[in-house]
Design an enzyme around this catalytic site. Structure first.
Site, PDB file in Angstrom:
ATOM      1  N   ARG A   1      -2.029  -5.962  -8.475  1.00 28.68           N
ATOM      2  CA  ARG A   1      -1.065  -7.022  -8.201  1.00 28.68           C
ATOM      3  C   ARG A   1      -1.026  -8.060  -9.306  1.00 28.68           C
ATOM      4  NH1 ARG A   1      -3.673  -8.347  -2.508  1.00 28.68           N
ATOM      5  NH2 ARG A   1      -5.398  -8.153  -3.949  1.00 28.68           N
TER       6      ARG A   1
ATOM      7  N   HIS B   1       0.839  -1.204   0.000  1.00 28.18           N
ATOM      8  CA  HIS B   1       0.000   0.000   0.000  1.00 28.18           C
ATOM      9  C   HIS B   1       0.874   1.255   0.000  1.00 28.18           C
ATOM     10  CE1 HIS B   1      -3.119  -2.563   2.300  1.00 28.18           C
ATOM     11  NE2 HIS B   1      -3.626  -2.351   1.087  1.00 28.18           N
TER      12      HIS B   1
ATOM     13  N   SER C   1      -3.490  -7.396   2.933  1.00 25.62           N
ATOM     14  CA  SER C   1      -3.709  -7.225   4.375  1.00 25.62           C
ATOM     15  C   SER C   1      -4.218  -8.517   5.003  1.00 25.62           C
ATOM     16  CB  SER C   1      -4.706  -6.095   4.631  1.00 25.62           C
ATOM     17  OG  SER C   1      -4.182  -4.864   4.217  1.00 25.62           O
TER      18      SER C   1
ATOM     19  N   LYS D   1     -18.388  -4.972   8.468  1.00 23.73           N
ATOM     20  CA  LYS D   1     -17.200  -5.775   8.733  1.00 23.73           C
ATOM     21  C   LYS D   1     -16.503  -5.294   9.996  1.00 23.73           C
ATOM     22  CE  LYS D   1     -14.835  -7.402   4.838  1.00 23.73           C
ATOM     23  NZ  LYS D   1     -13.853  -7.150   3.785  1.00 23.73           N
TER      24      LYS D   1
END
Length: 159
Positions: free
Chosen positions: A90, A17, A127, A41
């Site tokens: 990614r 990040h 993460s 969440k």
């Protein structure tokens, strides 16, 4: 003034990040790091903790602003007159999802999305993976900055 936003949940912020934020900070006059608030969440770190960690880890960049947002990213951009979203990619699988989001955001508001390929060193990094490895006692010191490593250890030791 050229402005952009790097959005995400950042739970926790990783070196991947931070690489994207650093690269965006060289391209734009002001880079907003928008920490997503998702009330459905429960994260490992609450939003204020994530903001504090990102602020500490980006302190060297005088053009980075860290704050939270709840709702549509395009509304966040409109309120702050931000014409561009910066996202790291990614893998090809990221592109599929992110392209749809970019097209939706552009259709809703005209906001453009800039994709930056992730540094290959971080191409596997997420993460979720960091949290899982750390929870099992694995070494993530090469994946997160020092303040995040300390916070992870403190949080996971209390569990």
């Amino acid at each position: 003034m050229r402005r952009a936003v790097c959005p995400g949940s950042f739970d926790p912020v990783t070196l991947g990040h931070l690489d994207i934020v650093a690269r965006a900070s060289r391209l734009y006059d002001v880079v907003h790091v928008a920490v997503m608030v998702n009330t459905s969440k429960r994260g490992l770190f609450d939003v204020d903790e994530r903001i504090a960690l990102i602020e500490e880890c980006t302190a060297e960049y005088d053009n980075v602003i860290v704050e939270s947002f709840h709702g549509l990213l395009v509304d966040y951009c409109k309120q702050r007159e931000i014409p561009a979203i910066v996202k790291g990619l990614r893998a090809v699988s990221d592109f599929d999802y992110e392209l749809q989001m970019a097209q939706m955001n552009n259709g809703l508001s005209g906001v453009e999305t800039l994709f930056i390929p992730t540094n290959p060193v971080y191409s596997f990094l997420s993460s979720s993976l960091v949290k899982e490895v750390a929870a099992w006692g694995g070494d993530v010191s090469h994946l997160v900055p020092g303040p995040v490593l300390d916070a992870l250890r403190g949080r996971l030791d209390r569990r």
